[in-house]
Enzyme design. Sequence first.
Site, PDB file in Angstrom:
ATOM      1  N   GLY A   1       8.934  -5.035  -8.780  1.00  0.00           N
ATOM      2  CA  GLY A   1       9.857  -3.982  -9.198  1.00  0.00           C
ATOM      3  C   GLY A   1      11.317  -4.390  -9.032  1.00  0.00           C
ATOM      4  N   GLN A   2      12.144  -3.875  -9.913  1.00  0.00           N
ATOM      5  CA  GLN A   2      13.592  -4.138  -9.839  1.00  0.00           C
ATOM      6  C   GLN A   2      14.206  -3.538  -8.576  1.00  0.00           C
ATOM      7  OE1 GLN A   2      15.951  -2.925 -13.252  1.00  0.00           O
ATOM      8  NE2 GLN A   2      17.817  -2.924 -12.018  1.00  0.00           N
TER       9      GLN A   2
ATOM     10  N   SER B   1      10.008   5.204  -3.510  1.00  0.00           N
ATOM     11  CA  SER B   1       9.747   4.231  -2.450  1.00  0.00           C
ATOM     12  C   SER B   1       8.802   4.867  -1.449  1.00  0.00           C
ATOM     13  CB  SER B   1      11.072   3.892  -1.743  1.00  0.00           C
ATOM     14  OG  SER B   1      10.814   3.282  -0.503  1.00  0.00           O
TER      15      SER B   1
ATOM     16  N   VAL C   1      11.263   3.200 -10.895  1.00  0.00           N
ATOM     17  CA  VAL C   1      10.849   4.544 -11.318  1.00  0.00           C
ATOM     18  C   VAL C   1      11.547   5.545 -10.389  1.00  0.00           C
ATOM     19  CG1 VAL C   1       8.876   6.077 -11.701  1.00  0.00           C
ATOM     20  CG2 VAL C   1       8.664   3.619 -12.119  1.00  0.00           C
TER      21      VAL C   1
ATOM     22  N   GLY D   1       0.821  -1.212   0.000  1.00  0.00           N
ATOM     23  CA  GLY D   1       0.000   0.000   0.000  1.00  0.00           C
ATOM     24  C   GLY D   1       0.852   1.258   0.000  1.00  0.00           C
TER      25      GLY D   1
ATOM     26  N   HIS E   1       2.690   4.796  -5.028  1.00  0.00           N
ATOM     27  CA  HIS E   1       3.338   5.901  -5.741  1.00  0.00           C
ATOM     28  C   HIS E   1       3.486   5.498  -7.208  1.00  0.00           C
ATOM     29  CE1 HIS E   1       6.892   3.395  -5.470  1.00  0.00           C
ATOM     30  NE2 HIS E   1       6.763   3.362  -4.159  1.00  0.00           N
ATOM     31  N   GLU E   2       4.086   6.374  -7.992  1.00  0.00           N
ATOM     32  CA  GLU E   2       4.168   6.135  -9.439  1.00  0.00           C
ATOM     33  C   GLU E   2       4.911   4.832  -9.762  1.00  0.00           C
ATOM     34  OE1 GLU E   2       2.431   7.709 -11.716  1.00  0.00           O
ATOM     35  OE2 GLU E   2       3.348   6.512 -13.313  1.00  0.00           O
TER      36      GLU E   2
ATOM     37  N   GLN F   1      14.411  -9.446  -3.391  1.00  0.00           N
ATOM     38  CA  GLN F   1      13.053 -10.003  -3.363  1.00  0.00           C
ATOM     39  C   GLN F   1      12.689 -10.608  -4.721  1.00  0.00           C
ATOM     40  OE1 GLN F   1       9.541  -8.061  -1.428  1.00  0.00           O
ATOM     41  NE2 GLN F   1       9.115  -7.313  -3.467  1.00  0.00           N
TER      42      GLN F   1
ATOM     43  N   HIS G   1       4.623   1.970  -8.231  1.00  0.00           N
ATOM     44  CA  HIS G   1       3.620   0.893  -8.256  1.00  0.00           C
ATOM     45  C   HIS G   1       2.761   0.988  -9.518  1.00  0.00           C
ATOM     46  CE1 HIS G   1       4.079   1.416  -3.731  1.00  0.00           C
ATOM     47  NE2 HIS G   1       4.221   0.116  -3.845  1.00  0.00           N
TER      48      HIS G   1
HETATM   49  O1  PAF Z   1       7.625  -5.427  -2.048  1.00  0.00           O
HETATM   50  C1  PAF Z   1       6.618  -5.379  -1.316  1.00  0.00           C
HETATM   51  O2  PAF Z   1       5.863  -4.413  -1.320  1.00  0.00           O
HETATM   52  C2  PAF Z   1       6.320  -6.566  -0.408  1.00  0.00           C
HETATM   53  O3  PAF Z   1       7.484  -7.190   0.024  1.00  0.00           O
HETATM   54  C3  PAF Z   1       5.349  -7.591  -1.027  1.00  0.00           C
HETATM   55  C4  PAF Z   1       5.906  -8.213  -2.286  1.00  0.00           C
HETATM   56  C5  PAF Z   1       4.030  -6.896  -1.334  1.00  0.00           C
HETATM   57  C6  PAF Z   1       5.074  -8.722  -0.041  1.00  0.00           C
HETATM   58  O4  PAF Z   1       4.455  -8.274   1.112  1.00  0.00           O
END
Ligand code: PAF
Length: 293
Positions: A147-148, A185, A176, A31, A34-35, A153, A37
Amino acid sequence: MLITKTIAETRAALGKVRSEGKRIGFMPTLGYIHEGHLTLVDIAKKHSDFVIVSIFVNPTQFGPKEDFSAYPRDFERDRRMFDARGVALIFAPSVEEMYPELELIKFQIEKMSDHLCGERRPGHFNGVVQVVAKLFNIIQPDVAVFGQKDVQQLFVLKRLVYDLNFPTKIIMGPTVREPNGLAMSTRNVYLTPTQRAQSSILYQSLQRAKELIQLGERRASVVIAEMTKMIQTATEGRIDYVEIVHTSDLQPIETLEGRVAIALAVYFGKARLIDNIILDINEKSVSEMPTGD
Ligand code: PAF
């Protein structure tokens, strides 16, 4: 745009979508959109017919001293932004819906969480893998976009899908950036104006690393030393790490060759900023790994 809060109603809605022969694209989020996402939503739209996002601040990926309670939350703002960008469904479960009981089954990650952020945030990637595996099982997406910026992750989740045979294709979306190069972020809200201005050095140091390698440098230690010097000279930021790893197993390498991630984490006050570039390096050429497919 649909909004669901329970696993049952999400499955029912997606069952209908699937029965119409539509491909499902998914983007999980914590949640406070931002741009960065929204760019991932655009990529999900290109690869599917129905885009679902989740908004869930997952407690199992936050350490005891991390910002779980303080993490910014604004569902109404997120809802408006996703709606305007053409998201078809938001899945926003409660913690009780996702974790009704103490879980007895957990993941163990070998090697891939030993360095970079994994070394500094023990248990973090176990929590990420756990929640993403649950979300994938609930949603069963055809494609999922990450995202990169969160490079560790991304590659851990690629490996999850590979090792556990999830039928979902993982797509890497680009980082971005703000006009000064700072990677977007949610945690950038913690920066003061001075810290925000100084943070431009992070991307500059990554670009300098690329330049050095393009000029023929292949010693990881030399590239890391140059980046460290740049960051320390230009800012009050406290370096958490500057590392170069191979993307297949996220282990540090000494001689630069193949696909490598040059990654950093730097504290500016209470904001911990991360950034990276991924390079394909061979004797004759050095290029950035393409995003979006
Ligand atoms: O990158 C994130 O925002 C989180 O780690 C994710 C992938 C939504 C898992 O909770």
